[in-house]
Design a protein around this motif. Sequence first.
Motif, mmCIF file in Angstrom:
data_model
loop_
_atom_site.group_PDB
_atom_site.id
_atom_site.type_symbol
_atom_site.label_atom_id
_atom_site.label_comp_id
_atom_site.label_asym_id
_atom_site.label_seq_id
_atom_site.Cartn_x
_atom_site.Cartn_y
_atom_site.Cartn_z
ATOM 1 N N LEU A 1 0.694 -1.230 -0.128
ATOM 2 C CA LEU A 1 -0.056 0.039 0.115
ATOM 3 C C LEU A 1 0.817 1.288 -0.026
ATOM 4 C CD1 LEU A 1 -2.813 1.183 0.406
ATOM 5 C CD2 LEU A 1 -2.365 1.364 2.862
ATOM 6 N N ARG A 2 2.005 1.275 0.744
ATOM 7 C CA ARG A 2 2.649 2.390 0.927
ATOM 8 C C ARG A 2 3.655 2.713 -0.411
ATOM 9 N NH1 ARG A 2 7.121 2.874 5.675
ATOM 10 N NH2 ARG A 2 8.311 4.653 5.080
ATOM 11 N N GLN A 3 3.925 1.672 -1.128
ATOM 12 C CA GLN A 3 4.791 1.701 -2.079
ATOM 13 C C GLN A 3 3.861 2.333 -3.411
ATOM 14 O OE1 GLN A 3 6.068 -2.067 -3.135
ATOM 15 N NE2 GLN A 3 7.990 -2.133 -1.778
ATOM 16 N N GLU A 4 2.493 1.859 -3.265
ATOM 17 C CA GLU A 4 1.699 2.260 -4.507
ATOM 18 C C GLU A 4 1.086 3.612 -4.152
ATOM 19 O OE1 GLU A 4 -1.670 -0.268 -5.270
ATOM 20 O OE2 GLU A 4 -0.744 -2.191 -4.926
ATOM 21 N N THR A 5 1.029 4.052 -2.959
ATOM 22 C CA THR A 5 0.802 5.478 -2.644
ATOM 23 C C THR A 5 1.780 6.178 -2.952
ATOM 24 O OG1 THR A 5 -0.985 4.515 -1.007
ATOM 25 C CG2 THR A 5 -0.605 6.993 -1.160
ATOM 26 N N GLY A 6 3.064 5.816 -2.402
ATOM 27 C CA GLY A 6 4.087 6.719 -2.482
ATOM 28 C C GLY A 6 4.463 6.922 -4.069
ATOM 29 N N ARG A 7 4.233 5.937 -4.867
ATOM 30 C CA ARG A 7 4.722 6.330 -6.388
ATOM 31 C C ARG A 7 3.693 7.453 -6.782
ATOM 32 N NH1 ARG A 7 5.536 0.736 -6.747
ATOM 33 N NH2 ARG A 7 3.253 0.346 -7.095
ATOM 34 N N LEU A 8 2.409 7.472 -6.492
ATOM 35 C CA LEU A 8 1.672 8.332 -6.865
ATOM 36 C C LEU A 8 2.000 9.835 -6.329
ATOM 37 C CD1 LEU A 8 -1.236 8.747 -8.416
ATOM 38 C CD2 LEU A 8 -2.084 8.442 -6.566
ATOM 39 N N VAL A 9 2.456 9.916 -5.061
ATOM 40 C CA VAL A 9 3.024 11.250 -4.586
ATOM 41 C C VAL A 9 4.270 11.469 -5.258
ATOM 42 C CG1 VAL A 9 4.010 12.209 -2.591
ATOM 43 C CG2 VAL A 9 2.035 10.599 -2.149
ATOM 44 N N HIS A 10 4.997 10.781 -5.657
ATOM 45 C CA HIS A 10 6.430 10.849 -6.395
ATOM 46 C C HIS A 10 5.931 11.246 -7.978
ATOM 47 C CE1 HIS A 10 8.485 8.291 -3.105
ATOM 48 N NE2 HIS A 10 8.073 9.660 -2.741
ATOM 49 N N THR A 11 4.946 10.909 -8.351
ATOM 50 C CA THR A 11 4.716 11.332 -9.717
ATOM 51 C C THR A 11 4.511 12.659 -9.663
ATOM 52 O OG1 THR A 11 4.187 9.134 -10.370
ATOM 53 C CG2 THR A 11 3.188 10.754 -11.715
ATOM 54 N N ARG A 12 3.367 13.064 -8.838
ATOM 55 C CA ARG A 12 3.055 14.610 -8.889
ATOM 56 C C ARG A 12 4.111 15.457 -8.573
ATOM 57 N NH1 ARG A 12 -2.909 13.679 -5.318
ATOM 58 N NH2 ARG A 12 -3.740 12.263 -6.852
ATOM 59 N N ALA A 13 5.069 15.068 -7.490
ATOM 60 C CA ALA A 13 6.140 15.739 -7.104
ATOM 61 C C ALA A 13 6.869 16.101 -8.223
ATOM 62 C CB ALA A 13 6.883 15.270 -5.911
ATOM 63 N N ARG A 14 7.272 15.036 -9.108
ATOM 64 C CA ARG A 14 7.994 15.217 -10.261
ATOM 65 C C ARG A 14 7.587 15.932 -11.354
ATOM 66 N NH1 ARG A 14 7.641 9.895 -13.402
ATOM 67 N NH2 ARG A 14 5.831 11.149 -14.108
ATOM 68 N N ASP A 15 6.350 15.871 -11.631
ATOM 69 C CA ASP A 15 5.481 16.826 -12.564
ATOM 70 C C ASP A 15 5.574 18.237 -12.101
ATOM 71 O OD1 ASP A 15 5.099 14.683 -13.848
ATOM 72 O OD2 ASP A 15 2.641 14.352 -13.254
ATOM 73 N N ILE A 16 5.321 18.606 -10.816
ATOM 74 C CA ILE A 16 5.399 19.940 -10.227
ATOM 75 C C ILE A 16 6.818 20.296 -10.721
ATOM 76 C CG2 ILE A 16 5.444 21.314 -8.379
ATOM 77 C CD1 ILE A 16 3.053 19.626 -7.335
ATOM 78 N N LEU A 17 7.709 19.513 -10.241
ATOM 79 C CA LEU A 17 9.202 20.037 -10.410
ATOM 80 C C LEU A 17 9.413 20.506 -12.109
ATOM 81 C CD1 LEU A 17 11.898 20.466 -9.352
ATOM 82 C CD2 LEU A 17 12.437 18.065 -9.834
ATOM 83 N N GLU A 18 9.088 19.563 -12.902
ATOM 84 C CA GLU A 18 9.172 19.751 -14.298
ATOM 85 C C GLU A 18 8.578 20.885 -14.686
ATOM 86 O OE1 GLU A 18 7.569 16.203 -16.291
ATOM 87 O OE2 GLU A 18 9.399 15.131 -15.817
#
Length: 644
Positions: A363-380
């Motif tokens: 659960l943590r891995q799946e949710t963490g990937r979603l958070v990191h995807t959003r963070a990467r998109d914001i950084l870009e």
Amino acid sequence: MTFNQEFDEHGVWRKQFALRLKLLSEWLSDHDLLEAGVRERLDQLHAQVKNDKMMVAFVAEFSRGKSELINAVFFAGYGRRIMPASAGRTTMCPTELGYDAEVPPCLRLLPIETRLQPQSLLDWRNAPDKWERVDLDVNDPQQLARAIQKVAEVRRVSQAEAASLGFWNDETPNENPLVGSDGLIEVPKWRHALINMAHPLLKQGLVILDTPGLNAIGAEPELTVSLLPQAHAVVFILAADTGVTKSDLGIWREHLSVVGEDKATRLVVLNKIDTMWDALSSPEQVQLQIASQRSDSAEILGLSPQQVLAVSAQKGLLAKVSRDDKLLQASNLMELETALGEGLLGQRRRILADAVSKGIQSLRQETGRLVHTRARDILEQVQELDGLRGKNTSVIKQMRLRIEQEQADFDASGAKIQAVRSVHLRLLKDLFAQLGNTHLKSRVSELARALKQPGIKLGVRRAYGKTFERLAVDLNRADQLAAEIQSMLEGSFKNLNAEYGFSLQPPTPPQLSAYHKDLALIEKSHLQYLSLGNALRLAQPEFAERLARALMSRLRVVYDTAVNEVELWNKSAAAQLDAQLRERRRNFTRRIEAVSRIQQAAGGLDERIRELQSQQSQLNLTDAKLAELTNHLLAEPEAEAIAA
């Protein structure tokens, strides 16, 4: 701690864990992180903890004090006997005690005549209108005990009817019950009993299975090939003064004997040690006799001496009711409760805690990937907008056109992503077919035909062996298909990650090879009925048909469990891809909106960058909070495992 105390503590842990899981679910929903795959994982975890049951089966030949032992361990708080425990035969049919909040307190009884019909016991469970129901008043011990006394009811029938019900066989006269002076035979009135009551331990997930003696066990194959193997712990009761008798050994070898680590799920009780309290013998001599019986019984049954305990259920119950600590100590009942709590329950708690920990990490891995995807998109986006500082209107317009072109290219690539889905679904279809009910029936068909042959079934053992060989091959094939799908997912996800900047990670594949153990247990539990000693019983068409139904029911449970595991794996992979596709589309929309705002207002660039940086900070806090919440949840099962 005693079994009751250990189970109470386990119940508290489950409630606290369920509450924290609910809070995590609400938090994820508030932060728009409750994607389909995450929700599926949460639902599975919640169901796993909420619906966790521990079945303890009590097995004995008649008159070993089995029902009295259940009274002493679980129902002494009522101040009297609840399960019938008078002299002679008491529990005449398998009796399950449990709790279902959706069913009022009641006793449900399945008539013995249902043995004459083709439905399995599992089928009858789903037909509540076919059971006789007696409402229970759990606050009235006398009414409760009076109602439950019905599990001891019998019927007197002719030899022909007894034979059709499975209690009489002319070919095995030594195993037949006594014939009364009126020429009639006594048989159980009920085939199965279900007691639903809000006892504190039952409410927390304990299920007690009280079984009848050898004759009734042998006549109901579903009990021995389905219910008993599913029990998480088995308590086998012997008489302390006789030790292991021939009939006791028959039950043990045919129905209860296990090997390897499964031996830890067996506990043997030498009951009625008070019959050995002899005024002509010193306490030391009595203890030496009891110790000798424990040692001899352990050796005969192939267990360690620590798994054989000597108690007096009757004196233990009396001691609890009268609050006589000295008598309670002499009864050794608390030693048994400690062994049940620390040994059998402790093992079950560790298994559950381990499964829950794995679920939380996924659960943590799946949710963490979603958070990191959003963070990467914001950084870009920040980097993209930062590059516009000091640029003229023409450059900004060109950027918008480039983003729109990227969006169009991405939308056009849908066919490629759909191709990945198509291959995945085609392979999955083959896998589900391999584990499906139709395929399972075809694999068992030869054995079913062999069992339906009239008379002595000489080829049934060979057909049985071939059936399980085929099932093992099918399971290996299913495992290979799962490995192929996993390999395809890994390759596809790697390409999508490289081409579109996704962070897809294939979920852990189902471990289908683990179900070989379940098949082996089912095969072993049926082998007893295929021996020469059971050839005459197997020659009875009704018994052979009940055996075939019991086998199919048990196999279906294993296959359904495997299918559920595959479905969760599939949903996790699909939901992850869907989530990242949605995030990418949202990202395009947000980028175009940002450029539009910048085109419309000179100060829009700095304002948008500040907004994005604020969102970035918020996502960092979200990631930290996610780690905190999941760490807290992970600590719970770890503490539970240590306590166990």
